[in-house]
Design a protein around this motif. Structure first.
Motif, PDB file in Angstrom:
ATOM      1  N   ILE A   1      65.792  10.718   4.769  1.00  0.00           N
ATOM      2  CA  ILE A   1      64.399   9.536   5.331  1.00  0.00           C
ATOM      3  C   ILE A   1      64.218   9.028   4.267  1.00  0.00           C
ATOM      4  CG2 ILE A   1      63.443   7.320   6.388  1.00  0.00           C
ATOM      5  CD1 ILE A   1      65.646   8.408   8.075  1.00  0.00           C
ATOM      6  N   ASN A   2      64.867   8.494   3.089  1.00  0.00           N
ATOM      7  CA  ASN A   2      64.375   8.532   1.897  1.00  0.00           C
ATOM      8  C   ASN A   2      64.032   7.277   1.349  1.00  0.00           C
ATOM      9  OD1 ASN A   2      66.700   8.888   1.626  1.00  0.00           O
ATOM     10  ND2 ASN A   2      66.781  11.254   0.231  1.00  0.00           N
ATOM     11  N   THR A   3      64.944   6.316   1.536  1.00  0.00           N
ATOM     12  CA  THR A   3      65.265   5.069   0.709  1.00  0.00           C
ATOM     13  C   THR A   3      64.061   4.075   1.887  1.00  0.00           C
ATOM     14  OG1 THR A   3      67.407   4.049   2.064  1.00  0.00           O
ATOM     15  CG2 THR A   3      67.038   5.415  -0.054  1.00  0.00           C
ATOM     16  N   ARG A   4      63.619   2.756   0.843  1.00  0.00           N
ATOM     17  CA  ARG A   4      63.430   1.705   2.480  1.00  0.00           C
ATOM     18  C   ARG A   4      64.521   1.465   3.182  1.00  0.00           C
ATOM     19  NH1 ARG A   4      60.097  -1.203  -2.681  1.00  0.00           N
ATOM     20  NH2 ARG A   4      58.453   0.284  -3.392  1.00  0.00           N
ATOM     21  N   ALA A   5      65.505   1.193   3.200  1.00  0.00           N
ATOM     22  CA  ALA A   5      66.420   0.454   4.413  1.00  0.00           C
ATOM     23  C   ALA A   5      66.826   1.571   5.341  1.00  0.00           C
ATOM     24  CB  ALA A   5      67.926   0.355   2.893  1.00  0.00           C
ATOM     25  N   LYS A   6      66.450   2.883   5.093  1.00  0.00           N
ATOM     26  CA  LYS A   6      66.453   3.554   5.945  1.00  0.00           C
ATOM     27  C   LYS A   6      65.019   4.273   6.513  1.00  0.00           C
ATOM     28  CE  LYS A   6      69.955   7.118   3.757  1.00  0.00           C
ATOM     29  NZ  LYS A   6      69.445   8.368   2.949  1.00  0.00           N
ATOM     30  N   GLY A   7      64.327   3.425   5.709  1.00  0.00           N
ATOM     31  CA  GLY A   7      62.866   3.710   6.831  1.00  0.00           C
ATOM     32  C   GLY A   7      62.655   1.919   7.389  1.00  0.00           C
ATOM     33  N   LYS A   8      63.278   1.653   7.258  1.00  0.00           N
ATOM     34  CA  LYS A   8      63.107   0.012   8.339  1.00  0.00           C
ATOM     35  C   LYS A   8      63.982   0.242   9.732  1.00  0.00           C
ATOM     36  CE  LYS A   8      63.555  -2.677   4.739  1.00  0.00           C
ATOM     37  NZ  LYS A   8      64.020  -4.326   3.995  1.00  0.00           N
ATOM     38  N   ILE A   9      65.201   0.530   9.309  1.00  0.00           N
ATOM     39  CA  ILE A   9      66.213   1.375   9.953  1.00  0.00           C
ATOM     40  C   ILE A   9      65.477   1.893  10.949  1.00  0.00           C
ATOM     41  CG2 ILE A   9      68.268   2.303  10.892  1.00  0.00           C
ATOM     42  CD1 ILE A   9      69.311   1.293   8.449  1.00  0.00           C
ATOM     43  N   VAL A  10      64.769   3.171  10.647  1.00  0.00           N
ATOM     44  CA  VAL A  10      64.279   4.018  11.415  1.00  0.00           C
ATOM     45  C   VAL A  10      62.732   3.047  12.491  1.00  0.00           C
ATOM     46  CG1 VAL A  10      62.703   5.821  11.491  1.00  0.00           C
ATOM     47  CG2 VAL A  10      65.231   6.113  10.132  1.00  0.00           C
ATOM     48  N   LEU A  11      62.423   2.633  11.897  1.00  0.00           N
ATOM     49  CA  LEU A  11      61.287   1.588  12.620  1.00  0.00           C
ATOM     50  C   LEU A  11      62.079   0.916  13.186  1.00  0.00           C
ATOM     51  CD1 LEU A  11      58.335  -0.866  10.511  1.00  0.00           C
ATOM     52  CD2 LEU A  11      59.474  -1.607  12.588  1.00  0.00           C
ATOM     53  N   ILE A  12      63.169  -0.168  13.370  1.00  0.00           N
ATOM     54  CA  ILE A  12      63.426  -1.122  13.670  1.00  0.00           C
ATOM     55  C   ILE A  12      64.342   0.014  15.255  1.00  0.00           C
ATOM     56  CG2 ILE A  12      65.957  -2.250  14.441  1.00  0.00           C
ATOM     57  CD1 ILE A  12      65.436  -3.093  11.437  1.00  0.00           C
ATOM     58  N   LEU A  13      64.703   0.659  14.870  1.00  0.00           N
ATOM     59  CA  LEU A  13      65.658   1.636  15.825  1.00  0.00           C
ATOM     60  C   LEU A  13      64.226   2.344  16.948  1.00  0.00           C
ATOM     61  CD1 LEU A  13      68.045   3.265  14.521  1.00  0.00           C
ATOM     62  CD2 LEU A  13      68.796   1.368  15.716  1.00  0.00           C
ATOM     63  N   SER A  14      63.016   2.957  16.259  1.00  0.00           N
ATOM     64  CA  SER A  14      62.458   2.786  17.088  1.00  0.00           C
ATOM     65  C   SER A  14      61.335   2.059  17.950  1.00  0.00           C
ATOM     66  CB  SER A  14      61.309   4.266  16.262  1.00  0.00           C
ATOM     67  OG  SER A  14      61.957   5.001  15.158  1.00  0.00           O
ATOM     68  N   SER A  15      60.973   0.896  17.223  1.00  0.00           N
ATOM     69  CA  SER A  15      60.471  -0.032  18.580  1.00  0.00           C
ATOM     70  C   SER A  15      60.905  -0.377  19.402  1.00  0.00           C
ATOM     71  CB  SER A  15      60.324  -1.054  17.573  1.00  0.00           C
ATOM     72  OG  SER A  15      59.226  -2.070  17.795  1.00  0.00           O
ATOM     73  N   ILE A  16      62.661  -1.101  18.803  1.00  0.00           N
ATOM     74  CA  ILE A  16      63.713  -1.153  20.133  1.00  0.00           C
ATOM     75  C   ILE A  16      63.241   0.160  21.951  1.00  0.00           C
ATOM     76  CG2 ILE A  16      65.630  -1.657  21.087  1.00  0.00           C
ATOM     77  CD1 ILE A  16      66.377  -2.718  18.050  1.00  0.00           C
ATOM     78  N   LEU A  17      63.453   0.789  20.626  1.00  0.00           N
ATOM     79  CA  LEU A  17      63.910   2.078  22.059  1.00  0.00           C
ATOM     80  C   LEU A  17      62.822   2.428  22.678  1.00  0.00           C
ATOM     81  CD1 LEU A  17      65.420   5.030  23.453  1.00  0.00           C
ATOM     82  CD2 LEU A  17      64.889   6.234  21.459  1.00  0.00           C
ATOM     83  N   VAL A  18      61.337   2.587  21.914  1.00  0.00           N
ATOM     84  CA  VAL A  18      60.026   3.001  22.739  1.00  0.00           C
ATOM     85  C   VAL A  18      59.751   1.636  23.580  1.00  0.00           C
ATOM     86  CG1 VAL A  18      57.179   3.345  22.344  1.00  0.00           C
ATOM     87  CG2 VAL A  18      59.495   4.340  20.302  1.00  0.00           C
TER      88      VAL A  18
END
Length: 443
Positions: free
Chosen positions: A103-120
């Motif tokens: 997860i080494n780009t801003r786009a990937k980082g934002k996707i991780v945030l989105i998925l983590s937030s939706i899931l939790v």
């Protein structure tokens, strides 16, 4: 809070919205959050005819409100983050996620945030609690990638809200299924998934704009060894401690889901995780508590902001400003067909009602469901109106959800956060408008 004997308005009154309007205007002028809020409270105080006793009672009620719980979650989340950094759990997580997982780009980082937030948030059924739990883990990673606090705040808010309408057991999902008669699969297919995709697309565009405008002027404070990822080399002990932390995190989250815990459960999770870190890192208890308190103290302004915001909104509600706006808009639905009804019901909720989401859905359903049936409005379309009515409110103007997510993300740029939210909301409203026209023909 009620109107005083010498109130300058009678309820319901559109003038009661003036304190909120003042707050928004000052925020957009770049004057910060507090000046507009304090001026709004003063104006609301005189408009609604309050005295010092009633104002004191309003602050007392605010201290014991759910808004205070949100403030405590944010403060303890920051304290947990300090402990994680001192134990170098944060360093190890950043290294694993950025270097090992990629997860080494801003786009990937934002996707991780989105998925983590939706899931939790979707599984726990709480926006404030869900994001408060994951923020100490995610923020250092996003910070290392150069993502600004404004972007994090907007994505936390939008993703968390989407989690609440995607989660199969959240109060919002269950009450929407009840008032529309749709199954979970139908609700997702006809309403939630397309609505969420439009909303997320707009939010992503708004965040890209916000990143360009805020980069270089705002950033997270990180120690040099975290910001320079190449310098991180986790020791075996740090790896072991991080694994124990992650296992504990997953177990506590799973327990909360199975036991259907409320927002306040997140506070218990943070305290338990803090205790686990102190234990596995070998910190003296008193020293560990001081580390925790350091983070909590850094967010002391959080309670000041949330308490005053709650009082300001109480003054707006004393004059029934949202009721007046809702009455103005709902009259338009009487003479319209299915399309007009879909649009008006969405607008009344989105602009005219500010209360708990489940209660807001019930109010919208009571006001419009009978008219929807008579007008032949398909329940899939009506469900989209309900989603817009309840989820877009805090994207149009600041609410406790909006302010709470800004503080969770350690962001104080109300102006750019609002603008990014408006872009996301514009895409969502465009979908509502389109669906209101084509939905009745499709279904």
């Amino acid at each position: 809070m009620e109107l005083g004997n010498w109130a300058l308005i009678s309820s319901p009154s559109l003038l009661a919205l003036l304190p909120l309007i003042i707050f928004i205007v000052f925020a957009l002028l770049g004057k910060g959050n507090y000046l507009g809020m304090f001026l709004g409270i003063i104006v609301g105080f005189f408009l609604t005819g309050q005295d010092l006793v009633s104002l004191t009672n309003a602050y007392t009620a605010a201290i014991s409100s759910s808004t205070t719980v949100i403030g405590l979650l944010i403060m303890f989340g920051t304290g947990l983050g300090v402990l994680m950094t001192e134990a170098r759990i944060t360093h190890t997580l950043v290294y694993w996620i950025v270097k090992r997982i990629g997860i080494n780009t801003r786009a990937k980082g934002k996707i991780v945030l989105i998925l983590s937030s939706i899931l939790v948030c979707g599984l726990l059924g709480t926006l404030a609690g869900g994001n408060a739990i994951i923020s100490p883990i995610l923020i250092p990673i996003l910070a290392a990638l150069g993502i600004t606090p404004t972007v994090v705040a907007v994505l936390f808010k939008v993703s968390g809200e989407i989690g609440l309408i995607v989660g199969p057991l959240t109060g919002v999902t269950l009450i929407t299924m009840q008032v529309t008669g749709l199954s979970y699969g139908q609700l997702m297919l006809y309403a939630v998934i397309p609505f969420s995709l439009f909303w997320l697309t707009g939010a992503w565009i708004g965040c890209n704009r916000a990143q360009r405008l805020t980069e270089g002027t705002e950033h997270y404070e990180l120690s040099s060894d975290i910001s320079s990822i190449d310098s991180i080399t986790p020791t075996p002990k740090e790896k072991r401690n991080t694994i124990i932390f992650l296992i504990s995190f997953v177990v506590l989250i799973t327990y909360g889901i199975l036991m259907k815990q409320s927002t306040s459960y997140a506070l218990t999770v943070m305290l338990l995780l803090a205790g686990i870190i102190i234990l596995i890192a070998g910190f003296p208890v008193d020293e560990g508590v001081k580390m925790l308190s350091k983070g909590i103290g850094s967010q002391a302004s959080t309670l000041v902001l949330l308490l005053n915001f709650t009082v300001m909104m109480d003054l707006v509600n004393a004059g029934e400003g949202f009721t007046a706006l809702g009455n103005l808009l709902s009259g338009l639905a009487q003479s319209g067909g299915a399309t007009a009804l879909a649009l008006v019901s969405a607008v009344v909720g989105g602009f005219g009602i500010e209360t708990a989401a489940v209660l807001e859905i019930q109010i919208v359903a009571e006001m419009f469901s009978e008219m929807a049936i008579k007008a032949g409005l398909p329940m899939g379309v009506f469900a989209v109106s309900i989603l817009a009515a309840t989820r877009l409110t805090s994207s149009v103007y600041p609410t406790s959800n909006f302010i709470g997510q800004m503080i969770t993300a350690r962001c104080d740029n109300t102006k750019e956060a609002l603008r990014a939210n408006w872009i996301g909301a514009a895409f969502a409203w465009a979908f509502v408008l389109l669906y209101a026209f084509i939905g009745p023909m499709i279904f």
